[in-house]
Design a protein around this motif. Sequence first.
Motif, PDB file in Angstrom:
ATOM      1  N   UNK A 257       2.384 -16.310   6.491  1.00 33.65           N
ATOM      2  CA  UNK A 257       1.706 -15.063   6.852  1.00 33.65           C
ATOM      3  C   UNK A 257       1.904 -14.058   5.726  1.00 33.65           C
ATOM      4  N   UNK A 258       0.980 -14.099   4.753  1.00 30.20           N
ATOM      5  CA  UNK A 258       1.128 -13.225   3.592  1.00 30.20           C
ATOM      6  C   UNK A 258       0.878 -11.759   3.945  1.00 30.20           C
ATOM      7  N   UNK A 259       0.046 -11.507   4.942  1.00 29.54           N
ATOM      8  CA  UNK A 259      -0.205 -10.122   5.365  1.00 29.54           C
ATOM      9  C   UNK A 259       1.078  -9.483   5.886  1.00 29.54           C
ATOM     10  N   UNK A 260       1.844 -10.250   6.680  1.00 32.00           N
ATOM     11  CA  UNK A 260       3.120  -9.742   7.205  1.00 32.00           C
ATOM     12  C   UNK A 260       4.117  -9.526   6.074  1.00 32.00           C
ATOM     13  N   UNK A 261       4.076 -10.390   5.061  1.00 30.83           N
ATOM     14  CA  UNK A 261       4.982 -10.245   3.915  1.00 30.83           C
ATOM     15  C   UNK A 261       4.648  -8.978   3.136  1.00 30.83           C
ATOM     16  N   UNK A 262       3.365  -8.729   2.902  1.00 30.00           N
ATOM     17  CA  UNK A 262       2.963  -7.523   2.173  1.00 30.00           C
ATOM     18  C   UNK A 262       3.358  -6.269   2.942  1.00 30.00           C
ATOM     19  N   UNK A 263       3.207  -6.315   4.265  1.00 33.78           N
ATOM     20  CA  UNK A 263       3.592  -5.179   5.096  1.00 33.78           C
ATOM     21  C   UNK A 263       5.108  -4.951   5.009  1.00 33.78           C
ATOM     22  N   UNK A 264       5.880  -6.042   5.015  1.00 33.81           N
ATOM     23  CA  UNK A 264       7.333  -5.929   4.894  1.00 33.81           C
ATOM     24  C   UNK A 264       7.722  -5.390   3.526  1.00 33.81           C
ATOM     25  N   UNK A 265       6.993  -5.814   2.497  1.00 34.34           N
ATOM     26  CA  UNK A 265       7.225  -5.306   1.143  1.00 34.34           C
ATOM     27  C   UNK A 265       6.988  -3.795   1.096  1.00 34.34           C
ATOM     28  N   UNK A 266       5.891  -3.343   1.711  1.00 34.69           N
ATOM     29  CA  UNK A 266       5.591  -1.913   1.752  1.00 34.69           C
ATOM     30  C   UNK A 266       6.683  -1.145   2.493  1.00 34.69           C
ATOM     31  N   UNK A 267       7.305  -1.795   3.477  1.00 39.59           N
ATOM     32  CA  UNK A 267       8.382  -1.163   4.224  1.00 39.59           C
ATOM     33  C   UNK A 267       9.607  -0.885   3.377  1.00 39.59           C
ATOM     34  N   UNK A 268       9.794  -1.623   2.286  1.00 40.41           N
ATOM     35  CA  UNK A 268      10.951  -1.400   1.415  1.00 40.41           C
ATOM     36  C   UNK A 268      10.786  -0.161   0.538  1.00 40.41           C
ATOM     37  N   UNK A 269       9.549   0.302   0.376  1.00 38.79           N
ATOM     38  CA  UNK A 269       9.302   1.480  -0.458  1.00 38.79           C
ATOM     39  C   UNK A 269       9.817   2.729   0.265  1.00 38.79           C
ATOM     40  N   UNK A 270      10.621   3.519  -0.437  1.00 39.17           N
ATOM     41  CA  UNK A 270      11.218   4.693   0.187  1.00 39.17           C
ATOM     42  C   UNK A 270      12.598   4.410   0.746  1.00 39.17           C
ATOM     43  N   UNK A 271      13.199   3.297   0.320  1.00 40.83           N
ATOM     44  CA  UNK A 271      14.584   2.949   0.695  1.00 40.83           C
ATOM     45  C   UNK A 271      15.394   2.844  -0.596  1.00 40.83           C
ATOM     46  N   UNK A 272      16.732   2.736  -0.497  1.00 41.66           N
ATOM     47  CA  UNK A 272      17.532   2.538  -1.720  1.00 41.66           C
ATOM     48  C   UNK A 272      17.122   1.294  -2.510  1.00 41.66           C
TER      49      UNK A 272
END
Length: 314
Positions: A257-272
Amino acid sequence: PRSDCIAAEQLCLLDSTCNGTYRILESCVLARTRFLPLDHQNRDRCLHAELVLGNSSLLHCKCHRRMKRQEHCLRIFWTIHSSMTDGEMIINLQVPANEEHWKTDYNKLAALVSGRDCSQLAADTTNPCLKATHVCNLSKKCVRLRTDYASICTKGAGSDDMCDHRKCHRALRHFFEKVPEDFTKRILFCPCQDELCGERRRKTIVPDCSFQYNTKPNCLWLLDSCLEDHICKSRLADFQQNCQPTDMSPDGCSQHNHAACLQAYMGMIGTPMTPNYVSNFSVEVSLWCTCESSGNQKEKCDQILSMFESNKCL
């Protein structure tokens, strides 16, 4: 039944037994966070509290990314799961928000918001990232939140003042959480063929403030910073689950599920552990860290870096 952790906590606090046990566990977590030694009796109290709350509604509670009081929800979750080790972090922690994804008709949006003719946007094919920015400008929410983080994340740029990483990261998270993905994905993943386009894409998350430090920190330090932050710790667990690579699958992704992976990647933006493009000429991404001087933890450090640098699933 599964519920969000804030509702589950409220139920627990109404019950005297659950309330008392939960307060004990909170004090245990605080002691661990501050590296305070616990004697045998207190260790037993902590273990007993974990076992008792394992039978409460708190055990299976969840949090979602766009909810109000998200950080408070995650604090509750990690209190209940305080004994979880780094190796056990691949869990289904954050469920999708209970809302429809907005499907935007950009021509209608242009007519409603600004009255502009979108034909000039359609004609702008030379720089897809510039076009994506123009599309964002047609949404009041998108342009407002994008302006907010750009303003906060560029304070101190070009001077001796250090930017406020925490405020910058918080503003970035608000943008990627509050703006519909139809806009954010266009800006973050716009396809580029030249350096100017690549530079705009790389600076989407304001590298000098949100991504880069004066010197590259060790990746193990970056991981420690993440695990001390409830939001980053949760996003990392989500990323590990949805972007887990495998050589056994043709698409290189264990979840398919590459869409879920991209969404998870976007979730890392704005973290340490904010990732970004490493140059203006490719789509390679990385963390801003190094594995030099890692000593006998070099292998663990390389694994952290490879989650982004050589992840076939991502």
